[in-house]
Design an enzyme around this catalytic site. Structure first.
Site, PDB file in Angstrom:
ATOM      1  N   GLY A 220       2.329   8.175  10.371  1.00  0.00           N
ATOM      2  CA  GLY A 220       2.745   8.743  11.650  1.00  0.00           C
ATOM      3  C   GLY A 220       1.621   8.949  12.649  1.00  0.00           C
ATOM      4  O   GLY A 220       1.731   9.791  13.526  1.00  0.00           O
ATOM      5  N   GLU A 437      11.002   0.063 -22.396  1.00  0.00           N
ATOM      6  CA  GLU A 437      11.245   1.157 -21.451  1.00  0.00           C
ATOM      7  C   GLU A 437      11.504   2.480 -22.169  1.00  0.00           C
ATOM      8  O   GLU A 437      11.006   3.518 -21.752  1.00  0.00           O
ATOM      9  CB  GLU A 437      12.418   0.817 -20.516  1.00  0.00           C
ATOM     10  CG  GLU A 437      12.174  -0.367 -19.590  1.00  0.00           C
ATOM     11  CD  GLU A 437      10.910  -0.240 -18.740  1.00  0.00           C
ATOM     12  OE1 GLU A 437      10.473   0.903 -18.470  1.00  0.00           O
ATOM     13  OE2 GLU A 437      10.332  -1.279 -18.375  1.00  0.00           O
TER      14      GLU A 437
HETATM   15  P1  ADP Z   1       0.890   4.744  11.446  1.00  0.00           P
HETATM   16  O1  ADP Z   1       0.545   4.567  12.879  1.00  0.00           O
HETATM   17  O2  ADP Z   1       0.251   5.945  10.839  1.00  0.00           O
HETATM   18  O3  ADP Z   1       0.663   3.541  10.604  1.00  0.00           O
HETATM   19  P2  ADP Z   1       3.483   5.124  12.527  1.00  0.00           P
HETATM   20  O4  ADP Z   1       3.192   6.264  13.425  1.00  0.00           O
HETATM   21  O5  ADP Z   1       3.582   3.810  13.188  1.00  0.00           O
HETATM   22  O6  ADP Z   1       2.436   5.042  11.354  1.00  0.00           O
HETATM   23  O7  ADP Z   1       4.796   5.448  11.719  1.00  0.00           O
HETATM   24  C1  ADP Z   1       5.765   4.481  11.441  1.00  0.00           C
HETATM   25  C2  ADP Z   1       7.132   5.090  11.368  1.00  0.00           C
HETATM   26  O8  ADP Z   1       7.247   5.929  10.236  1.00  0.00           O
HETATM   27  C3  ADP Z   1       7.438   5.982  12.540  1.00  0.00           C
HETATM   28  O9  ADP Z   1       7.985   5.257  13.583  1.00  0.00           O
HETATM   29  C4  ADP Z   1       8.430   6.965  11.966  1.00  0.00           C
HETATM   30  O10 ADP Z   1       9.726   6.442  12.005  1.00  0.00           O
HETATM   31  C5  ADP Z   1       8.025   7.058  10.515  1.00  0.00           C
HETATM   32  N1  ADP Z   1       7.212   8.247  10.278  1.00  0.00           N
HETATM   33  C6  ADP Z   1       5.960   8.258   9.794  1.00  0.00           C
HETATM   34  N2  ADP Z   1       5.506   9.504   9.647  1.00  0.00           N
HETATM   35  C7  ADP Z   1       6.482  10.320  10.073  1.00  0.00           C
HETATM   36  C8  ADP Z   1       6.610  11.752  10.182  1.00  0.00           C
HETATM   37  N3  ADP Z   1       5.624  12.561   9.831  1.00  0.00           N
HETATM   38  N4  ADP Z   1       7.755  12.232  10.655  1.00  0.00           N
HETATM   39  C9  ADP Z   1       8.753  11.407  11.012  1.00  0.00           C
HETATM   40  N5  ADP Z   1       8.695  10.073  10.945  1.00  0.00           N
HETATM   41  C10 ADP Z   1       7.588   9.522  10.470  1.00  0.00           C
HETATM   42 ZN    ZN Z   2       5.984  -0.809 -19.040  1.00  0.00          ZN
END
Ligand code: ADP
Ligand code: ZN
Ligand code: MG
Length: 629
Positions: A220, A437
């Site tokens: 995020g 498993e």
């Molecule tokens: P990063 O830039 O850290 O690689 P992003 O900000 O692009 O990640 O996150 C990708 C998606 O994951 C976001 O668009 C959202 O939908 C989801 N996401 C990631 N972290 C969160 C969070 N803390 N709360 C809500 N959604 C999140």
């Molecule tokens: Zn195994």
């Protein structure tokens, strides 16, 4: 920009020069000799030349009575013929002149010539120019700020290509980011500064110019940066590090300059550089250093020093490889704040699931806590994906609401890949996988009581796994003891141990288990100092922490051998312990494995019920530790 209207004109001139040069080149290609002026001669002169064998070719235009002929000296002549000179043909033949009966009318000849050598090429050049121009603009982002309209060609190349979003149009706020409370808290101050810069100016405080968001992918970071802009209601410039250096050499630095120029006009605002490691890599003196990147970085460094921060420009950047960034970027006054955006913990995962679950229609009474518990190590993006996959599955099955089953199944998909219907195991293979498993599950149940088995399945997955056993930690762990690690290794060895015990043979199905067990054992030796032989010494360094990177040994060769020896010893201990546990519970192993082979998937509850059923074979300790099951 002040020079907005100068640029297109400049580029038109440049463009015309290029066009003319091209035209000449093209022209000489089509008509190697050019279009020569013809020399006029009298008819008698023509006849004389024919008689002297000086004419090689002649074209006679009967309608205009015009003769165009080429002499042996390669000069083209023109003469007006006497009408009805019946001797001409014979005379030309006698002197071996190559004749053509009719020659196209001079006018149309000129027309064709003009068309071929000037108009068509010109049209083509303009067309390609227009195409190139359009492509450039497209690749530079549609919502790009430049108003710079017209100009052909390269006039716009140096523009920053940042996507600009006006303050009131950023709808993302901190509410859209679940969990990550510490990160939000750190960013709150920046929000406050952007809202009331004068408050800080009054007291003489300097607000951070830049903050660096670091963390694994999908946690995020990009989302948080947008949320800061949304909270503060300021303009948001977003650009990815790689975009600075993507297209033309020498443009990166100019882009940085333009970006900051624009930002200064729109202040207060946020400039967000995503994936900054693409340009911010440590400058070094190695031969393959990248000049273009370094220039871009230098420009960025000087821009960050250059702006007067009373206006309120905050530069945010995101990366998942902070260790490779140039130290100059991290010094005070630049990206001096480092905000960690880590993988969410149990509460964070639940909050993220809940947030994304709001977007889809759910059956009542869905327990997201279970899902959160069964997804340790999942990022926010993974969790968002799980909810979406569940919704897709509900649609596929033809339901109007997402059920608990849908979510559970999509967790499996995210962990192990889709079910692979094309793989059909033979009964014997199924039997082997079942024992394998259940071997994991029994060792897990006996040795790791805080992580009950959630599910065992022998349905092949697209990831290549032929089955898996899911154990779910009950609470969040921040510390892990040596004993816990040893137990974890034993559980990982449980699959292979079961194969050996029952079939007195082994399969290649344990490779993934072996890899994981070795990883844990190696870290115990080289990073956690958990052996008596080598003691508390750092022997290895983790590289690329946020990208699940490997480990680099920092010890002498002699020690490396010792490390290998100890790693082997630790894993072997786990193996022996797993063998012992299974040996003690082999009746249960047979019973449950047979059941699993028939059912293909059993829940943790079913497993525990069978395992602890008091039929004289139940393990005492487990029955005592799990009175509820
Ligand atoms: P990063 O830039 O850290 O690689 P992003 O900000 O692009 O990640 O996150 C990708 C998606 O994951 C976001 O668009 C959202 O939908 C989801 N996401 C990631 N972290 C969160 C969070 N803390 N709360 C809500 N959604 C999140
Ligand atoms: Zn195994
Ligand atoms: Mg990102």
């Amino acid at each position: 920009m002040e020079d907005n209207d100068k640029r297109p004109r400049q580029s038109v001139i440049l463009y015309l020069i290029i066009a003319i040069a091209l035209l000449f080149a093209l022209n000489s290609y089509i008509h190697p000799a050019g279009y020569q002026e013809t020399q006029s001669v009298s008819y008698s002169q023509f006849l004389n030349m024919v008689d002297d064998n000086q004419v090689s070719k002649a074209q006679i235009d009967t309608s205009n009575n015009e003769i165009t002929f080429v002499g042996k000296n390669n000069i083209t002549y023109q003469a007006t013929a006497f009408p009805d000179d019946s001797t001409l043909v014979q005379r030309l033949q006698d002197h071996n002149v190559d004749m053509s009966a009719s020659i196209p009318n001079e006018n149309s000849n000129l027309m064709t010539y003009m068309l071929l050598s000037y108009i068509i090429p010109l049209a083509l050049i303009f067309f390609f120019g227009w195409l190139l121009n359009r492509r450039l603009r497209k690749s530079m982002g549609d919502t790009m700020d430049l108003s710079g309209s017209g100009g052909f060609g390269g006039g716009n190349l140096s523009r920053s290509s940042a996507r600009e979003v006006k303050g009131q149009e950023v709808h993302t706020t901190f509410k859209d980011v679940a969990g990550q409370d510490e990160a939000k808290e750190s960013l709150q101050e920046i929000v406050d500064f952007l809202r009331h810069p004068q408050k800080y100016a009054a007291i003489g405080a300097r607000c951070p110019r830049g903050a660096l968001l670091v963390g694994p992918p999908g946690t995020g970071k990009t989302l948080l940066a947008r949320a800061v802009a949304g909270e503060a209601g300021v303009t948001f410039f977003q650009i990815s590090g790689s975009e600075f250096v993507e297209m033309f050499v020498g443009r990166g630095a100019a882009r940085v300059r333009d970006l900051f120029k624009e930002a200064k006009k729109k202040a207060p605002c946020i400039v967000f550089i995503d994936e900054i490691d693409a340009i911010g890599k440590r400058r070094d003196s190695s031969i393959n250093s990248n000049d273009e990147r370094e220039q871009t970085l230098n420009q960025l460094l000087s821009e960050m020093d250059g702006f007067d921060n009373q206006k309120g420009i905050v530069v945010l950047a995101a990366t998942n490889r902070p260790e490779i960034l140039d130290p100059a970027l991290l010094r005070p006054g630049r990206f001096d704040r480092r905000i960690h955006v880590e993988l969410p913990d149990l509460a964070g995962r639940k909050a993220i699931l809940k947030l994304h679950a709001n977007d889809v229609k759910m059956e009542p009474g869905i327990d997201l806590g279970v899902i959160a518990r069964s997804t340790p190590g999942a990022s926010g993006a993974d969790l968002a994906n799980i909810i979406n996959e569940a919704a897709l599955r509900a649609v596929r099955i033809g339901r109007s609401r997402v059920s608990q089953d849908d979510i559970q199944e999509s967790v499996d998909v995210v962990i192990a890949g889709e079910k692979r219907k094309s793989t059909v195991l033979s009964e014997h293979e199924k039997q082997v996988v079942s024992y394998h498993e259940v071997g994991h599950a029994i060792v897990g149940a006996v040795q790791r009581k805080d992580a009950p088995v959630e599910k065992i399945t022998i349905v092949p997955r697209t990831s290549g796994a032929l089955g898996f056993t899911m154990q779910v930690d009950q609470g969040e762990h921040y510390l892990m003891t040596r004993k816990e690690m040893e137990e974890q290794i034993a559980v990982l060895c449980g699959g292979r141990a079961a194969e050996e015990l029952i079939f007195h043979d082994m399969t290649n199905g344990a490779s993934n288990d072996i890899e994981k067990a070795t990883q844990i054992a190696r870290a115990m030796v080289t990073q956690y100092g958990m052996t008596n032989d080598l003691g508390m010494v750092q022997l290895g360094r983790q590289t690329n922490r946020y990208l699940g990177g490997g480990e680099e040994l920092v010890c002498s060769e002699g020690t490396q051998e010792k490390v290998d020896e100890l790693v082997q010893k630790i894993v072997e201990q786990g193996h022996q312990s797993a063998l012992k546990t299974l040996q003690e519970n082999r009746f249960k192993l047979h019973e449950i494995a047979r059941y699993l082979q028939k059912k293909e998937t059993i829940t943790g509850k079913e497993f525990m019920a069978m395992f602890t059923r008091d039929d004289g074979f139940a393990p005492k300790s487990v029955a005592a530790a799990n009175p509820q099951s």
